[in-house]
Design a protein around this motif. Structure first.
Motif, PDB file in Angstrom:
ATOM      1  N   GLU A 135       0.840  -1.322   0.138  1.00  0.00           N
ATOM      2  CA  GLU A 135       0.032  -0.034   0.038  1.00  0.00           C
ATOM      3  C   GLU A 135       0.902   1.188   0.092  1.00  0.00           C
ATOM      4  O   GLU A 135       0.861   2.320  -0.674  1.00  0.00           O
ATOM      5  CB  GLU A 135      -0.757  -0.261   1.275  1.00  0.00           C
ATOM      6  N   LYS A 136       1.938   1.146   0.682  1.00  0.00           N
ATOM      7  CA  LYS A 136       2.800   2.377   0.941  1.00  0.00           C
ATOM      8  C   LYS A 136       3.479   2.643  -0.618  1.00  0.00           C
ATOM      9  O   LYS A 136       3.688   3.482  -0.886  1.00  0.00           O
ATOM     10  CB  LYS A 136       4.004   2.264   1.890  1.00  0.00           C
ATOM     11  N   LEU A 137       3.800   1.473  -1.260  1.00  0.00           N
ATOM     12  CA  LEU A 137       4.479   1.751  -2.457  1.00  0.00           C
ATOM     13  C   LEU A 137       3.470   2.080  -3.646  1.00  0.00           C
ATOM     14  O   LEU A 137       3.887   2.739  -4.506  1.00  0.00           O
ATOM     15  CB  LEU A 137       5.142   0.215  -2.899  1.00  0.00           C
ATOM     16  N   HIS A 138       2.329   1.675  -3.331  1.00  0.00           N
ATOM     17  CA  HIS A 138       1.298   2.286  -4.414  1.00  0.00           C
ATOM     18  C   HIS A 138       1.087   3.772  -4.136  1.00  0.00           C
ATOM     19  O   HIS A 138       0.735   4.640  -4.877  1.00  0.00           O
ATOM     20  CB  HIS A 138      -0.342   1.550  -3.937  1.00  0.00           C
ATOM     21  N   GLY A 139       1.203   4.288  -2.825  1.00  0.00           N
ATOM     22  CA  GLY A 139       1.156   5.594  -2.619  1.00  0.00           C
ATOM     23  C   GLY A 139       2.531   6.315  -3.232  1.00  0.00           C
ATOM     24  O   GLY A 139       2.201   7.729  -3.576  1.00  0.00           O
ATOM     25  N   ASP A 140       3.235   5.667  -3.477  1.00  0.00           N
ATOM     26  CA  ASP A 140       4.682   6.288  -4.295  1.00  0.00           C
ATOM     27  C   ASP A 140       4.439   6.081  -5.713  1.00  0.00           C
ATOM     28  O   ASP A 140       5.428   6.492  -6.472  1.00  0.00           O
ATOM     29  CB  ASP A 140       5.930   5.631  -3.683  1.00  0.00           C
ATOM     30  N   GLY A 141       3.243   5.675  -6.250  1.00  0.00           N
ATOM     31  CA  GLY A 141       3.179   5.415  -7.441  1.00  0.00           C
ATOM     32  C   GLY A 141       3.697   4.204  -8.247  1.00  0.00           C
ATOM     33  O   GLY A 141       3.296   3.931  -9.425  1.00  0.00           O
ATOM     34  N   LEU A 142       3.989   3.391  -7.263  1.00  0.00           N
ATOM     35  CA  LEU A 142       4.643   1.976  -7.667  1.00  0.00           C
ATOM     36  C   LEU A 142       3.218   0.858  -7.619  1.00  0.00           C
ATOM     37  O   LEU A 142       3.382  -0.085  -6.779  1.00  0.00           O
ATOM     38  CB  LEU A 142       5.928   1.456  -6.920  1.00  0.00           C
ATOM     39  N   ASP A 143       2.296   1.064  -8.264  1.00  0.00           N
ATOM     40  CA  ASP A 143       1.184   0.449  -8.157  1.00  0.00           C
ATOM     41  C   ASP A 143       1.071  -1.002  -8.659  1.00  0.00           C
ATOM     42  O   ASP A 143       0.094  -1.865  -8.494  1.00  0.00           O
ATOM     43  CB  ASP A 143      -0.099   1.041  -8.929  1.00  0.00           C
ATOM     44  N   PHE A 144       2.459  -1.345  -9.312  1.00  0.00           N
ATOM     45  CA  PHE A 144       2.289  -2.928  -9.982  1.00  0.00           C
ATOM     46  C   PHE A 144       2.945  -3.829  -8.817  1.00  0.00           C
ATOM     47  O   PHE A 144       3.053  -5.023  -9.240  1.00  0.00           O
ATOM     48  CB  PHE A 144       3.164  -2.870 -11.031  1.00  0.00           C
ATOM     49  N   TYR A 145       3.201  -3.333  -7.650  1.00  0.00           N
ATOM     50  CA  TYR A 145       3.688  -4.071  -6.558  1.00  0.00           C
ATOM     51  C   TYR A 145       2.655  -4.719  -5.871  1.00  0.00           C
ATOM     52  O   TYR A 145       1.983  -4.059  -5.437  1.00  0.00           O
ATOM     53  CB  TYR A 145       4.868  -3.756  -5.791  1.00  0.00           C
ATOM     54  N   ASP A 146       2.297  -6.040  -5.617  1.00  0.00           N
ATOM     55  CA  ASP A 146       1.582  -6.527  -4.751  1.00  0.00           C
ATOM     56  C   ASP A 146       2.368  -7.343  -3.396  1.00  0.00           C
ATOM     57  O   ASP A 146       3.649  -7.520  -3.699  1.00  0.00           O
ATOM     58  CB  ASP A 146       0.136  -7.292  -5.298  1.00  0.00           C
ATOM     59  N   GLU A 147       1.798  -8.052  -2.667  1.00  0.00           N
ATOM     60  CA  GLU A 147       2.597  -8.334  -1.393  1.00  0.00           C
ATOM     61  C   GLU A 147       3.451  -9.925  -2.115  1.00  0.00           C
ATOM     62  O   GLU A 147       4.354 -10.126  -1.269  1.00  0.00           O
ATOM     63  CB  GLU A 147       1.606  -9.215  -0.629  1.00  0.00           C
ATOM     64  N   ASP A 148       3.319 -10.264  -3.144  1.00  0.00           N
ATOM     65  CA  ASP A 148       3.901 -11.548  -3.794  1.00  0.00           C
ATOM     66  C   ASP A 148       5.239 -10.897  -4.156  1.00  0.00           C
ATOM     67  O   ASP A 148       6.251 -11.466  -4.598  1.00  0.00           O
ATOM     68  CB  ASP A 148       3.319 -12.079  -4.956  1.00  0.00           C
ATOM     69  N   ASN A 149       5.612  -9.607  -4.223  1.00  0.00           N
ATOM     70  CA  ASN A 149       6.636  -8.801  -4.796  1.00  0.00           C
ATOM     71  C   ASN A 149       7.433  -8.450  -3.863  1.00  0.00           C
ATOM     72  O   ASN A 149       8.304  -7.385  -4.171  1.00  0.00           O
ATOM     73  CB  ASN A 149       6.250  -7.697  -5.974  1.00  0.00           C
ATOM     74  N   VAL A 150       7.140  -8.734  -2.633  1.00  0.00           N
ATOM     75  CA  VAL A 150       7.880  -8.154  -1.297  1.00  0.00           C
ATOM     76  C   VAL A 150       8.605  -9.192  -0.760  1.00  0.00           C
ATOM     77  O   VAL A 150       7.897 -10.202  -0.305  1.00  0.00           O
ATOM     78  CB  VAL A 150       6.871  -7.362  -0.318  1.00  0.00           C
ATOM     79  N   ILE A 151       9.577  -9.129  -0.040  1.00  0.00           N
ATOM     80  CA  ILE A 151      10.441  -9.775   0.807  1.00  0.00           C
ATOM     81  C   ILE A 151      10.817  -8.745   2.149  1.00  0.00           C
ATOM     82  O   ILE A 151      11.482  -7.747   1.957  1.00  0.00           O
ATOM     83  CB  ILE A 151      11.712 -10.522   0.616  1.00  0.00           C
ATOM     84  N   VAL A 152      10.303  -9.019   3.053  1.00  0.00           N
ATOM     85  CA  VAL A 152      10.611  -8.278   4.456  1.00  0.00           C
ATOM     86  C   VAL A 152      12.056  -8.700   4.975  1.00  0.00           C
ATOM     87  O   VAL A 152      12.163  -9.867   5.224  1.00  0.00           O
ATOM     88  CB  VAL A 152       9.574  -8.437   5.512  1.00  0.00           C
ATOM     89  N   THR A 153      12.818  -7.721   5.243  1.00  0.00           N
ATOM     90  CA  THR A 153      14.248  -8.310   5.774  1.00  0.00           C
ATOM     91  C   THR A 153      14.491  -7.670   6.919  1.00  0.00           C
ATOM     92  O   THR A 153      14.154  -6.563   7.358  1.00  0.00           O
ATOM     93  CB  THR A 153      15.159  -7.798   4.586  1.00  0.00           C
ATOM     94  N   PRO A 154      15.763  -8.247   7.456  1.00  0.00           N
ATOM     95  CA  PRO A 154      16.038  -7.520   8.821  1.00  0.00           C
ATOM     96  C   PRO A 154      17.053  -6.096   8.304  1.00  0.00           C
ATOM     97  O   PRO A 154      18.244  -6.445   8.354  1.00  0.00           O
ATOM     98  CB  PRO A 154      16.918  -8.441   9.570  1.00  0.00           C
ATOM     99  N   GLY A 155      16.409  -5.004   7.953  1.00  0.00           N
ATOM    100  CA  GLY A 155      17.055  -4.123   7.334  1.00  0.00           C
ATOM    101  C   GLY A 155      17.311  -3.929   5.958  1.00  0.00           C
ATOM    102  O   GLY A 155      17.301  -4.922   5.349  1.00  0.00           O
ATOM    103  N   ALA A 156      17.204  -2.574   5.485  1.00  0.00           N
ATOM    104  CA  ALA A 156      17.544  -2.297   3.962  1.00  0.00           C
ATOM    105  C   ALA A 156      18.970  -2.919   3.689  1.00  0.00           C
ATOM    106  O   ALA A 156      19.162  -3.377   2.621  1.00  0.00           O
ATOM    107  CB  ALA A 156      17.447  -0.933   3.661  1.00  0.00           C
ATOM    108  N   LYS A 157      19.959  -2.989   4.572  1.00  0.00           N
ATOM    109  CA  LYS A 157      21.132  -3.660   4.036  1.00  0.00           C
ATOM    110  C   LYS A 157      21.263  -4.990   3.842  1.00  0.00           C
ATOM    111  O   LYS A 157      21.831  -5.325   2.916  1.00  0.00           O
ATOM    112  CB  LYS A 157      22.250  -3.399   5.570  1.00  0.00           C
ATOM    113  N   GLN A 158      20.475  -5.847   4.505  1.00  0.00           N
ATOM    114  CA  GLN A 158      20.129  -7.140   4.289  1.00  0.00           C
ATOM    115  C   GLN A 158      19.364  -7.030   2.742  1.00  0.00           C
ATOM    116  O   GLN A 158      19.755  -8.069   1.964  1.00  0.00           O
ATOM    117  CB  GLN A 158      19.566  -8.026   5.305  1.00  0.00           C
TER     118      GLN A 158
END
Ligand code: PLP
Length: 381
Positions: free
Chosen positions: A78-101
């Motif tokens: 939802e946050k990414l859609h707000g940035d105009g990146l409306d093509f990402y859904d939850e299958d396009n996301v990996i949650v990581t321990p930090g952006a570095k990872q």
């Protein structure tokens, strides 16, 4: 064989090296003004802390599914859609321990031995280390002569990239410059990426911290959705550096590969931290605005203090760093500044751009003023 010869060696992070030096001086009783740190001097918003505690109390302490809890992946989409990146859904996301990872997993997934990666200098210190760990080779384009703007450097970038370029890393607002790249610059990047079939990492970790320029997300440009890996995290915008929470958003092929690496290496981001992340994304607008306002004031304050002493700096439009021109031997300047004035900064050469020191203004106005006065008194300005 000597054991030291058996271990693979990676250069230590220059920011950490300076922070360690500052800690040693402090342990000896010195009053060090630490302008080397890359973290907001604001506490994590209270409601986020409470959400973390509530999640622990509710027993969210076990493994989660490897790519992250659905609530957080949804909130990120939802946050990414707000940035105009409306093509990402939850299958396009990996949650990581930090952006570095997130960056590490992305680079490991994309880069094989000898693959060429282009960086825009000055570039955040860990990109180089990560590319080397993956066996990649670096090709660097310096933007210093253009005061860190990308648009005038596009010809240099065009000369640097070729069909052999596998990956380009773009970081806007940038660490260490605070530069926000213009839309025209990003369109130039897009044209080159499409022409040479290059994957682009868009590191947007400072996207929420901008003053007078809004950075466009690279993935929103025509032709970029299928070749952009968007990286972001919670460390900077929500003052959550030690919670370790970030994410990759990318085409499913990359998520599939990086997801395997992720599950084999970290299993998952910390369960209750992920729950706190949902709160951070949904209920912290006021806290973020307040922090950004404070950084904006400090930027102006520091620029004025330096200008009064005849030092002109390229004005940052985001993040909380600025690159201050110093001696050619920036390493010696930074070492002297910490030893003589007890002011910690990071040499520009650590970011590929000698002749500058990175100053972080994630510190109070009083301490910033104190630092400038000391540097002046010791002859460093
Ligand atoms: N990218 C950039 C440009 C950074 O400056 C940092 C941290 O300093 C990171 C990524 C990593 O952030 P974290 O791992 O804390 O989320």
């Amino acid at each position: 064989m000597d054991f030291a010869d058996r271990v693979r060696r990676v250069e230590p992070s220059a920011t950490l090296a300076i922070s360690n030096l500052a800690s040693e001086l402090e342990a000896d009783g010195a009053d060090v003004v630490d302008l080397s740190v890359g973290e907001p001097d604001f506490p994590t918003p209270e409601n986020v802390v409470e959400a973390g505690k509530a999640a622990m109390d509710a027993g969210h302490t076990g493994y989660t599914s490897s790519n992250g809890i659905p609530e957080l992946k949804d909130a990120i989409a939802e946050k990414l859609h707000g940035d105009g990146l409306d093509f990402y859904d939850e299958d396009n996301v990996i949650v990581t321990p930090g952006a570095k990872q997130a960056l590490y997993e992305t680079i490991q997934s994309l880069i094989d031995d000898g693959d060429e990666v282009v960086l825009l200098d000055p570039a955040w210190v860990s990109y180089e280390a990560m590319v080397k760990m993956a066996g990649g080779s670096l090709n660097r384009v310096d933007t210093a002569e253009y005061d860190f703007a990308l648009e005038p450097a596009l010809d240099d970038l065009a000369d640097a990239v070729s069909d052999d370029t596998e990956l380009l890393v773009v970081n806007t607002p940038g660490n260490p410059t605070g530069a926000v790249y213009s839309d025209a610059a990003l369109e130039g990047v897009r044209d080159l990426a499409v022409e040479h079939d290059i994957t682009v990492i868009s590191d947007e970790i400072y996207k929420e911290i901008t003053y007078d320029a809004e950075p466009t997300s690279l993935g929103t440009l025509d032709g970029m959705a299928e070749r952009t890996v968007t990286i972001n995290g919670f460390s900077k915008a929500y003052s959550m550096t030690g919670w370790r929470l970030g994410y990759i958003a990318a085409p499913e092929e990359l998520i599939d590969q990086a997801g395997k690496l992720h599950s084999h290496s970290v299993s998952c981001a910390v369960n209750f931290v992920q729950h706190a992340g949902v709160e951070a994304l949904q209920n912290t607008d006021d806290a973020v605005d307040e922090m950004v306002e404070a950084f904006s004031e400090r930027r102006d304050f520091l620029i004025d203090l330096l200008a009064e002493r005849g030092v002109d700096v390229p004005e940052p439009s985001g993040a909380f760093y600025m690159m201050v021109p110093v001696d050619d031997d920036d390493q010696a300047w930074c070492e002297g500044a910490i030893e003589d004035a007890h002011v910690a900064t990071v040499p520009g050469s650590a970011f590929g751009t000698p002749g500058y020191a990175r100053i972080s203004y994630a510190n109070s106005k009083e301490r910033i003023e104190e630092a400038v006065e000391r540097l002046d008194a010791e002859g460093y300005l």
